[in-house]
Every structure is written in structure tokens, then in C-alpha cells.
Design an enzyme around this catalytic site. Structure first.
Site, mmCIF file in Angstrom:
data_model
loop_
_atom_site.group_PDB
_atom_site.id
_atom_site.type_symbol
_atom_site.label_atom_id
_atom_site.label_comp_id
_atom_site.label_asym_id
_atom_site.label_seq_id
_atom_site.Cartn_x
_atom_site.Cartn_y
_atom_site.Cartn_z
ATOM 1 C CG ASP A 1 -2.283 0.669 0.907
ATOM 2 O OD1 ASP A 1 -2.249 1.810 0.424
ATOM 3 O OD2 ASP A 1 -3.354 0.079 1.159
ATOM 4 C CG ASP A 2 -0.874 4.986 0.214
ATOM 5 O OD1 ASP A 2 -0.830 4.894 -1.029
ATOM 6 O OD2 ASP A 2 -1.911 5.248 0.854
#
Length: 597
Positions: free
Chosen positions: A379-380
Site C-alpha cells: 500500500d502507500d
């Protein structure tokens, strides 16, 4: 291929197949990072044309840097305390012993002995990069139990932003068993409780040393004026017994769990209302063993939100440095409602298809410094947050005054740095510079939606090098997930004063996708000195709706909503004054393991 000899591996930067293994040295290309797999189960991105050589080049550069750091580290370990070293100098031929009385020499020796018994912090002021020195050698604790506490006389050096601890205990002294199977939750809890009682803040604080071995544990709390130090061969393993991750209430600014309504599982390492907390080591590892959690989440078998590896609430004076985090059940590092936070020199590794394994997520936090980190994520890599819809608006705690520098990120499905989408307390004054992105979805992404309210403003990004990206720039005003149906449709977020400068991107699918909110456009968007190499595509390189701003020296030229000011246009702003958290200096501490009792 050209052979590279004598390169010291960088434990805090390279995949586990490289940094694990003690004094191992890279001697040929076959031992360079394997980006298709790792010893901890991390699945790295498949090799793609244009970025695998970039990854190797960065790894080599960081390895050489680590070799120099390692040499300095070894020299530091070999130094004696200053008074003793000075006294020994007097005994050398040509010294000044003949010009002083023997009583003075004895006095110096007594001073040296004193420096071995007491803790002290000496500070050397530096600008921009860590400096300083200090010593912590007084070791107290209960009668030791059987266990591998490490070899007698072994010394360790680490950094702190406050003061060296007055007392150190080993996890092995509290019945810890490092077999990778036995639960050590009670041992961790007992060790922390012991230090909280015998080494409180007014007594100089305490340090828990985690020796070599594989230490299974469930959730445990930290205390104030406390350091958790991991030996380089220590691995803290998240328990596979879900009962060792107790359920706790949702965060007030979220109103529910992030994965599901209701409560959430505790994080592996957590604390609340603390001051002066350090989690560090000689690049030891915290492994969340997240595969079980990912499987349950993907199959819909979890009724509550997964825990994180590290979560600190309502705390200040936080330092997380020189450790490796792998396979978190969800987010890796989550400071929330906290301030004065430094995350420095850490590695975060997760399979790129693991759900929500964000790297570092400051949430309603102020005065944050993130630097010299390497993140491979599902993810981020970094996501700055401040609460979700009406719950975040009610709490009203912004994330602000945040510095991010010298970050390397691989995140094929998400952003290098994300702002939001939970930003209902507001986000402002974020500064990101000297960022390397490889095989990631987007650079800096703004995510918000109607119902979020608050603002994202004064965001500055410069000095980005991006290779193999989907979008170089991405802003989204319709990121529509909500905690419930009670959000306010009139809570319109205000996005303004967003600056990007000195950007180089190669092998990019699309230069920019900038989508504001109809009737509430994103204003003050500035892009200057940006060169984006877009791969051949039938799509336009830019898509812009509901945005206002300008560009200068941007290739390919941006959309009409961001008119080109020409080569004489002013560069986009970036604050010249440094944040107070950027001026914070490190101090160096050391401790020596005691002889067995």
C-alpha cells in the site's frame, strides 16, 4: 556483468536475503538483492524492463555508504571512555607524564573508573545530519534466568534524541525463550513493568535489550523514558494466537475500525500517554507474521480491524530507528495524536500484494521527521492522515509540520506519499524532498472526498526521481469511502497551495491525473522544472478537471487548466526555514552486556 567486491551490505536498506547473515559480504552479482523473493516471505515486484537495474544501482550505492558507516561504527565500539584514553596517552613515550605528578595520573584513572559506572549524555551540536555522543553503562535487573543474553562484554552503540538510559535489562532475565515457538508475551510485559518501577524518568529511564534469537510475543505496552533495543540477530515474531492481540476500542477520530465496524485488535508494540520512547537496535527485526491476517482479511473471516506493528497514542518524544519491520498484519508504524516524532534509518518490507501494509502513517500528529528509510509495501509507503469524516472533524487534530527526506519506495499499487484519504482533521505544512520511487503507482497523491471536510494545504515536494510509474502526479477529489451514512454532505474539503518542483520521471504511463471537486476546485497547484518521460500511449499525458494553478518548464506540457508560464516563470515555492524537528540532534549512547550472575 562487472564484478563488485568488498561491498558491505546495508542491513537497513536491502531485502532480507542480503541483510540477514552477520558478516556476509557481497562478492559477486549473484548475491545482489533478489527482488523476486525474501527470507521473510516478502514478495518483491517482478522484474520489469527499466527498473530492475535502477534497483540494483541504488542497492549498490547504499551498500557502499553502509560499509563506510559500519567502519565508523566499529571504530566507535573500540574507543575507550575519554578520561581513560587520556590517561593511557600519558603513558606513551614522549607523553607528558614526566611533567606531572603521579597523584594527577591517579586522579585521572579514578575519573575513568567513574565514567564506566555512571550514565551520561554528551551532546555535539550538528546541522542536517546526526551527531553527538553519550554513554549508558549501569546495568540493573532481577536475578537472571537461563537464556541467551549475548556474549559477556559485548558493546552496543545507538542513537537517541533525549538522554542515555540509566538502567538496562535483558529479556532473557525475565524468562524469555528464543526458540521461535514459546510465547514471550509475559516476559516482555514483566520486563517493561520492572523498568517502569525501578528506572522511571526521574531516575534516568530504562532500556530493554532483546538478545539474538526468535522471540514470539503478543501485544505488549511500552512505558515512558524507555528504549527497546534489538540485537542485529534478534527477531521479534508476532504471535499467531489471535487471543494474544486483545481487542481495544476504535480510535475517536475514526468512530469504528478501519477494516470493519466495531473494535480493533491491539498492535504488537503499543503505548499511550507516553513521553520519551525509543525503539531501535543494531538493525534487528520485528516480523508481524502477517500472512495469517492477510488470508483472513481477504476471505472475509475477520470481524475486527487488524492490528499494526507499532502504534503510539497521545505520546511525545518518539524515536524509531535502525530496525527492520517485515510482514505487518496491516500498517507498520502508526503514531496517532502524538508530536515530536523521528523515524530514521529503518527498512520496511511487505509483499507488494499484501493488503493495507502501509509503511509509516502519521495520524493527527505534529512535528514529524521521516528520513533515510527504505520501504517496499503493498500500500502507500507513507500516508499522512487525520481522522475520518464526522469523527475526524469532531476531534479536530490536524497532521502538520512534517518533513520527509531521503526516502526510497517501491509500491506498485499505491503511492509513495499519500495525503488522506482520512484527512478530516486537516493536513498542512508537509515537506518532501530527495525521494526515490521505483515501480510505484504514483508519487505524491492527494485523496479526499465530499464529507471529509477540513483541508489539505501548503504541501511541498521537490527533488523526486521516479522510475516506472503509472502516474507522476495524482489528485483525487472523489475517494468515496465513508465510515457510515452519517457524514455531512456539506463538509467540503479545501485543497490549496500544492507545489511540485525538480521532478524527473522515466517510463511513466501518464504524467498527471488531477481531479478536484466540482464547485470546489483544488487551487494553487504549481508544477515547475518537471520532466516526465511518458511511454507511448493513445491516452493524453494529462487529465485535469476542477483544478487551478500554473506550470513552468514542464514536459510534456500540462493541461490548459495549468497554463505554462514559460521558462521565465517563478519556481514553485519550498520553505527555506527549517522545521524545529529538523534541527533536533541525535546523541550517541552505548551499553555493555554484564557478566553472567
Amino acid at each position: 556483468m562487472r564484478r563488485r567486491r568488498g561491498i558491505e551490505p546495508a542491513p537497513s536498506r536491502l531485502p532480507p536475503s542480503i541483510w540477514q547473515g552477520g558478516d556476509h559480504r557481497v562478492t559477486d552479482d549473484s548475491q545482489l538483492p533478489d527482488v523476486t523473493g525474501g527470507r521473510h516471505g516478502a514478495v518483491y515486484p517482478p522484474k520489469q524492463s527499466g527498473w530492475e537495474s535502477d534497483f540494483e544501482e541504488i542497492a549498490i550505492k547504499r551498500s557502499r555508504f553502509a560499509g563506510r558507516v559500519s567502519l565508523l561504527h566499529q571504530n566507535a565500539l573500540s574507543r575507550w571512555p575519554f578520561p581513560l584514553a587520556f590517561a593511557m596517552e600519558l603513558l606513551q613515550p614522549g607523553g607528558i607524564m614526566g611533567r606531572i605528578k603521579i597523584q594527577v595520573l591517579l586522579l585521572l584513572v579514578l575519573l575513568a573508573a567513574g565514567s564506566l559506572r555512571t550514565g551520561e549524555c554528551r551532546r555535539r551540536v550538528g546541522r542536517g545530519h546526526p551527531g553527538g555522543g553519550g554513554v549508558s553503562r549501569r546495568i540493573v535487573g532481577p536475578p537472571p534466568a537461563k537464556g541467551d543474553g549475548g556474549p559477556e562484554g559485548t558493546s552496543f552503540v545507538y542513537r537517541t534524541t533525549t538522554c542515555c538510559r540509566a538502567a538496562t535489562v535483558s529479556l532473557a532475565d525475565f524468562g524469555g525463550v528464543s526458540d521461535g515457538v514459546t510465547s514471550n508475551t509475559q516476559a516482555f510485559q514483566a520486563a517493561v513493568a520492572h523498568l517502569a518501577e525501578t528506572a522511571p524518568c526521574e531516575a534516568g529511564g530504562g532500556q530493554l535489550y532483546v538478545p539474538p534469537g526468535r522471540w514470539v510475543t503478543g501485544s505488549f505496552n511500552l512505558t515512558s523514558c524507555f528504549t527497546l533495543f534489538l540485537h542485529r540477530d534478534a527477531v521479534i515474531l508476532g504471535s499467531q494466537d489471535m487471543n494474544e492481540w486483545p481487542l481495544i476500542d476504535p480510535l475517536p477520530s475514526y468512530g469504528r475500525g478501519r477494516d470493519a465496524p466495531g473494535g480493533r485488535f491491539s498492535s504488537l508494540i503499543l503505548g499511550s500517554n507516553l513521553t520519551d520512547v525509543t525503539i531501535t537496535g543494531d538493525n534487528g527485526t520485528i516480523d508481524g507474521q502477517g500472512a495469517m491476517w492477510w488470508s483472513k482479511y481477504k476471505s472475509g473471516k475477520l470481524k475486527n480491524t487488524r492490528g499494526y506493528l507499532i502504534e503510539l497514542l497521545y505520546s511525545s518524544g518518539i524515536l524509531i530507528s535502525s530496525i527492520t519491520l517485515v510482514n505487518s498484519p496491516s500498517w507498520n508504524i502508526h503514531p496517532v495524536y502524538s508530536s515530536d516524532i523521528v523515524v530514521s534509518g529503518i527498512t520496511i518490507l511487505a509483499p507488494v500484494n499484501s493488503p493495507n501494509t502501509d509503511g509509516i502513517n502519521p495520524d493527527s500528529c505534529s512535528n514529524v521527521r521521516i528520513e533515510d528509510c527504505y520501504v517496499v509495501s503493498g500500500d502507500d509507503c507513507i500516508a499522512i492522515k487525520s481522522g475520518w469524516d464526522e469523527y475526524g472533524i469532531a476531534v479536530g487534530m490536524p497532521s502538520q509540520h512534517i518533513s520527509i527526506r531521503r526516502l526510497t519506495c517501491i509500491s506498485p499499487t499505491s503511492a509513495v506519499i499519500a495525503l488522506g484519504s482520512e484527512m478530516s482533521g486537516g493536513i498542512e505544512d508537509v515537506r518532501a524532498e530527495d525521494i526515490t520511487a521505483i515501480n510505484s503507482e504514483s508519487g505524491v497523491r492527494i485523496k479526499t472526498a465530499v464529507g471529509r471536510g477540513a483541508y489539505v494545504r501548503n504541501i511541498y515536494a521537490r527533488g523526486f526521481v521516479m522510475k516506472t510509474m503509472k502516474w507522476a502526479f495524482w489528485m483525487t477529489g472523489n475517494y468515496g469511502s465513508h465510515p457510515d451514512d452519517h457524514y455531512d454532505p456539506n463538509a467540503i474539503p479545501v485543497v490549496s497551495d500544492i507545489s511540485y518542483s525538480d521532478i524527473v520521471a522515466e517510463n511513466v504511463s501518464m504524467a498527471g491525473r488531477l481531479e478536484g471537486i466540482p464547485g470546489a476546485p483544488f487551487r494553487g497547484v504549481c508544477i515547475s522544472n518537471a520532466t516526465i518521460q511518458v511511454v507511448k500511449s493513445k491516452k493524453a499525458p494529462w487529465t485535469c478537471t476542477d483544478v487551478e494553478g500554473s506550470t513552468s518548464s514542464v514536459s510534456p506540457p500540462a493541461c490548459a487548466l495549468l497554463p505554462d508560464q514559460g521558462g521565465y516563470g517563478a519556481p514553485c515555492p519550498f520553505p527555506e526555514e527549517r522545521l524545529p524537528i529538523e534541527e533536533l540532534d541525535f546523541k550517541e549512547c552505548s551499553f555493555t552486556l554484564p557478566p553472567p550472575k
